[in-house]
Design a protein around this motif. Structure first.
Motif, PDB file in Angstrom:
ATOM      1  N   GLU A 125       0.930  -1.339   0.041  1.00  0.00           N
ATOM      2  CA  GLU A 125      -0.243   0.021  -0.075  1.00  0.00           C
ATOM      3  C   GLU A 125       0.974   1.058  -0.089  1.00  0.00           C
ATOM      4  O   GLU A 125       1.555   1.458   0.969  1.00  0.00           O
ATOM      5  N   ASP A 127       0.130   4.437  -0.605  1.00  0.00           N
ATOM      6  CA  ASP A 127      -0.392   5.540   0.116  1.00  0.00           C
ATOM      7  C   ASP A 127      -2.088   5.313   0.313  1.00  0.00           C
ATOM      8  O   ASP A 127      -2.426   3.962   0.201  1.00  0.00           O
ATOM      9  N   VAL A 130      -4.132   3.577  -2.041  1.00  0.00           N
ATOM     10  CA  VAL A 130      -3.315   3.069  -3.289  1.00  0.00           C
ATOM     11  C   VAL A 130      -2.339   1.922  -3.251  1.00  0.00           C
ATOM     12  O   VAL A 130      -1.510   1.833  -2.295  1.00  0.00           O
ATOM     13  N   THR A 132      -0.295  -1.538  -4.952  1.00  0.00           N
ATOM     14  CA  THR A 132       0.463  -1.892  -5.985  1.00  0.00           C
ATOM     15  C   THR A 132       0.731  -3.471  -5.755  1.00  0.00           C
ATOM     16  O   THR A 132       0.790  -3.925  -4.917  1.00  0.00           O
TER      17      THR A 132
END
Ligand SMILES: NC(=O)c1ccc[n+]([C@@H]2O[C@H](COP(=O)([O-])OP(=O)(O)OC[C@H]3O[C@@H](n4cnc5c(N)ncnc54)[C@H](O)[C@@H]3O)[C@@H](O)[C@H]2O)c1
Ligand SMILES: CC(C)[C@H](C(=O)O)[C@@H](O)C(=O)O
Length: 325
Positions: A125, A127, A130, A132
């Protein structure tokens, strides 16, 4: 020589189908079975789903037979596949006479890359809200699965080899996968076709008879093999082998099936057929063929478990298979 087979039933129906497969193996070979624990119930007791001891025993055994884990499946089966050094996950999906199937003409074998892709576990994570995921595709692992897949097709009489990919979107990673496969095919003089994995899912559903061996990146192999289970009569029929250089782990493709666990009605065929793959791997080709034909004969004549429209128990089906041997 007596081979040591590690047995890890795990959770849910794993505890029902693994003993079934062990009783079949016991009827045709003289293995030493060693049992080890893993899964949700172990995590609840100890905080760890996969004890180090189970991992080490899998690494040391001549072969491992695994059932299924529940919520902790990824924490159990992914490390166990590593423990045996597996690079290829072999998943045959075929229809059987007497078993009602959406596509009775199915005879597919998924050769799934078993070490990388999205299964590297590189997620973060970055952010708030957000996240990935890093998808790793290497030339080495891709060439290795391609070599294994082409050799498997040659040795087992499959003319059609298809390579699943999505290089139109994952240009770099699946671009690498395709380049690696192409290099292996060129060096060995192998024919194959490339297929975008989304369209391939549809083609497999409509015309499975046009396909044979399907070489897949890791996640594609996971999803396409479950789809193929739907073509032939369900997950209770799909065995698999996690093959390494000199060790291997065998397991049904299905999970712990909490919806039927404890009822004694799980279909043992997938695990018994995984046992046949184990026999073959350890050099017991004749015994493997005997087990396969006993399973086929019982699938055709019954008794059958409820997933195949019958009302027999796991034990009834297993006893019928053992009787056939
Ligand atoms: N390798 C593994 O250990 C593995 C694999 C997949 C899912 N799981 C875990 O299993 C749990 C259940 O997952 P799921 O429901 O998505 O998949 P599942 O494979 O357990 O079950 C899907 C469906 O197929 C049926 N089914 C599966 N095997 C069967 C058998 N042998 N006989 C009759 N019917 C059978 C189930 O009853 C269920 O309706 C989850 O906790 C998941 O994490 C584990
Ligand atoms: C449980 C999960 C880690 C596993 C996988 O994704 O390989 C399962 O879906 C399978 O098909 O064996």
């Amino acid at each position: 020589m007596t081979e040591t087979v590690l047995v890890v039933p795990g959770d849910g129906i794993g505890k029902e189908v693994v003993p079934a497969a062990v009783s079949v193996l016991d009827a045709v070979a003289d293995f030493e079975f060693v049992e080890a624990e893993a899964g949700d119930h172990v995590k609840a007791e100890t905080g760890e789903a996969l004890p180090d001891e189970t991992y080490e025993r899998a690494a040391e055994a001549d072969a491992t037979l695994f059932g299924a884990a529940g919520e902790t499946a990824a924490d159990v089966i992914l490390p166990l596949r590593q423990a045996v050094g597996s690079f290829a996950n072999v998943r045959p999906a075929r229809s059987y006479p007497g078993v009602e199937a959406l596509r009775p003409e199915t005879d597919l074998v998924f050769i799934r890359e078993n070490t990388e892709g999205v299964y590297k576990g590189i997620e973060s994570e970055i952010d708030d809200g957000v996240t990935t995921l890093t998808r790793v595709i290497t030339d080495d692992a891709s060439q290795k699965i391609a070599e294994y897949g082409f050799e498997y097709a040659d040795e087992n009489g499959y003319d059609d080899v298809t390579v699943a990919h999505k290089a139109n979107v994952m240009r770099t990673t699946d671009g690498q996968f395709l380049d690696s496969v192409a290099a292996v095919a060129e060096a060995g003089g192998h024919d194959y076709e490339e297929a975008l994995m989304d369209a391939l899912a549809m083609h497999l559903l409509l015309r499975p008879e046009e396909y044979g061996v399907v070489i897949c990146p890791n996640l594609a192999g996971d999803m396409l093999s479950d789809l193929a289970a739907g073509l032939v009569g369900g997950l209770g029929l799909l065995p698999s082998a996690n093959v390494g250089e000199d060790n291997a782990l065998f397991e049904p493709v299905h999970g712990s099936a909490p919806d039927i666990a404890g009822e004694g009605v799980a279909n043992p065929a997938a695990t018994i057929l995984s046992g046949a793959m184990l026999l073959e791997h350890l050099g017991y080709g004749e015994e493997a063929a005997t087990v396969r034909s006993a399973v086929e004969s019982v699938l055709e004549s019954g008794p059958r478990t409820p997933d195949l429209g019958g009302d027999a128990s796991t034990e009834d089906v297993t006893a019928a298979i053992v009787d056939e041997l």
